[in-house]
Motif scaffolding. Structure first.
Motif, PDB file in Angstrom:
ATOM      1  N   ASP A  10      28.196 -18.543  21.136  1.00  0.00           N
ATOM      2  CA  ASP A  10      28.822 -19.047  22.360  1.00  0.00           C
ATOM      3  C   ASP A  10      27.907 -19.990  23.139  1.00  0.00           C
ATOM      4  O   ASP A  10      28.332 -21.041  23.607  1.00  0.00           O
ATOM      5  CB  ASP A  10      29.268 -17.899  23.263  1.00  0.00           C
ATOM      6  CG  ASP A  10      30.383 -17.068  22.645  1.00  0.00           C
ATOM      7  OD1 ASP A  10      31.061 -17.593  21.739  1.00  0.00           O
ATOM      8  OD2 ASP A  10      30.560 -15.912  23.059  1.00  0.00           O
ATOM      9  N   ARG A  14      28.610 -23.966  23.877  1.00  0.00           N
ATOM     10  CA  ARG A  14      28.654 -24.528  25.232  1.00  0.00           C
ATOM     11  C   ARG A  14      27.700 -25.712  25.370  1.00  0.00           C
ATOM     12  O   ARG A  14      28.037 -26.720  25.977  1.00  0.00           O
ATOM     13  CB  ARG A  14      28.322 -23.457  26.273  1.00  0.00           C
ATOM     14  CG  ARG A  14      29.484 -22.527  26.577  1.00  0.00           C
ATOM     15  CD  ARG A  14      29.204 -21.682  27.820  1.00  0.00           C
ATOM     16  NE  ARG A  14      27.968 -20.918  27.734  1.00  0.00           N
ATOM     17  CZ  ARG A  14      27.855 -19.695  27.219  1.00  0.00           C
ATOM     18  NH1 ARG A  14      28.929 -19.081  26.750  1.00  0.00           N
ATOM     19  NH2 ARG A  14      26.693 -19.082  27.184  1.00  0.00           N
ATOM     20  N   ARG A  15      26.507 -25.596  24.804  1.00  0.00           N
ATOM     21  CA  ARG A  15      25.534 -26.695  24.875  1.00  0.00           C
ATOM     22  C   ARG A  15      26.026 -27.925  24.130  1.00  0.00           C
ATOM     23  O   ARG A  15      25.887 -29.049  24.608  1.00  0.00           O
ATOM     24  CB  ARG A  15      24.184 -26.247  24.315  1.00  0.00           C
ATOM     25  CG  ARG A  15      23.448 -25.323  25.256  1.00  0.00           C
ATOM     26  CD  ARG A  15      22.129 -24.844  24.732  1.00  0.00           C
ATOM     27  NE  ARG A  15      21.289 -25.927  24.265  1.00  0.00           N
ATOM     28  CZ  ARG A  15      20.273 -25.777  23.430  1.00  0.00           C
ATOM     29  NH1 ARG A  15      19.973 -24.583  22.961  1.00  0.00           N
ATOM     30  NH2 ARG A  15      19.554 -26.809  23.057  1.00  0.00           N
ATOM     31  N   ASP A  17      29.213 -28.714  23.519  1.00  0.00           N
ATOM     32  CA  ASP A  17      30.329 -29.271  24.295  1.00  0.00           C
ATOM     33  C   ASP A  17      29.825 -30.049  25.501  1.00  0.00           C
ATOM     34  O   ASP A  17      30.302 -31.148  25.795  1.00  0.00           O
ATOM     35  CB  ASP A  17      31.286 -28.165  24.759  1.00  0.00           C
ATOM     36  CG  ASP A  17      32.125 -27.600  23.633  1.00  0.00           C
ATOM     37  OD1 ASP A  17      32.252 -28.282  22.593  1.00  0.00           O
ATOM     38  OD2 ASP A  17      32.657 -26.487  23.786  1.00  0.00           O
ATOM     39  N   ARG A  18      28.846 -29.486  26.220  1.00  0.00           N
ATOM     40  CA  ARG A  18      28.289 -30.168  27.386  1.00  0.00           C
ATOM     41  C   ARG A  18      27.631 -31.493  26.978  1.00  0.00           C
ATOM     42  O   ARG A  18      27.834 -32.515  27.622  1.00  0.00           O
ATOM     43  CB  ARG A  18      27.281 -29.272  28.104  1.00  0.00           C
ATOM     44  CG  ARG A  18      26.777 -29.861  29.412  1.00  0.00           C
ATOM     45  CD  ARG A  18      25.901 -28.916  30.217  1.00  0.00           C
ATOM     46  NE  ARG A  18      24.783 -28.425  29.447  1.00  0.00           N
ATOM     47  CZ  ARG A  18      24.548 -27.133  29.155  1.00  0.00           C
ATOM     48  NH1 ARG A  18      25.379 -26.202  29.571  1.00  0.00           N
ATOM     49  NH2 ARG A  18      23.499 -26.783  28.450  1.00  0.00           N
TER      50      ARG A  18
END
Length: 85
Positions: A10, A14-15, A17-18
């Motif tokens: 996860d 997230r990293r 996607d960011r």
């Protein structure tokens, strides 16, 4: 015999996607890249638009990466040369 569990991904997701959101539309290296997220049919049409506007033979246009998200959404990155010399 010990069983190994896969670590949760996860945080990594997230990293990534960011990073993609922060760098969307930026030119990196010698290529122009743009990332899109849209329904499957719209994604196909957008890719066709890029290939029509920037022919592969002249601009080296390609779908650099893609993945299917929930709800039949497709995230993909188009890549091309900035000019056709």
């Amino acid at each position: 015999m010990a069983r190994y569990r896969t670590p949760p991904l996860d945080g990594l997701k997230r990293r990534i996607d960011r990073h993609r959101q922060e760098n969307a539309g930026r030119a990196s290296g010698m290529f122009v890249r743009e990332t899109f997220t849209m329904p499957r049919e719209e994604a196909r049409n957008k890719a066709r638009e890029w290939f029509d506007a920037f022919p592969k033979a002249a601009y080296w246009t390609e779908v650099e990466s893609w993945r299917q998200l929930d709800g039949d959404q497709i995230e993909f990155t188009m890549r091309r040369l900035p000019t056709a010399d």
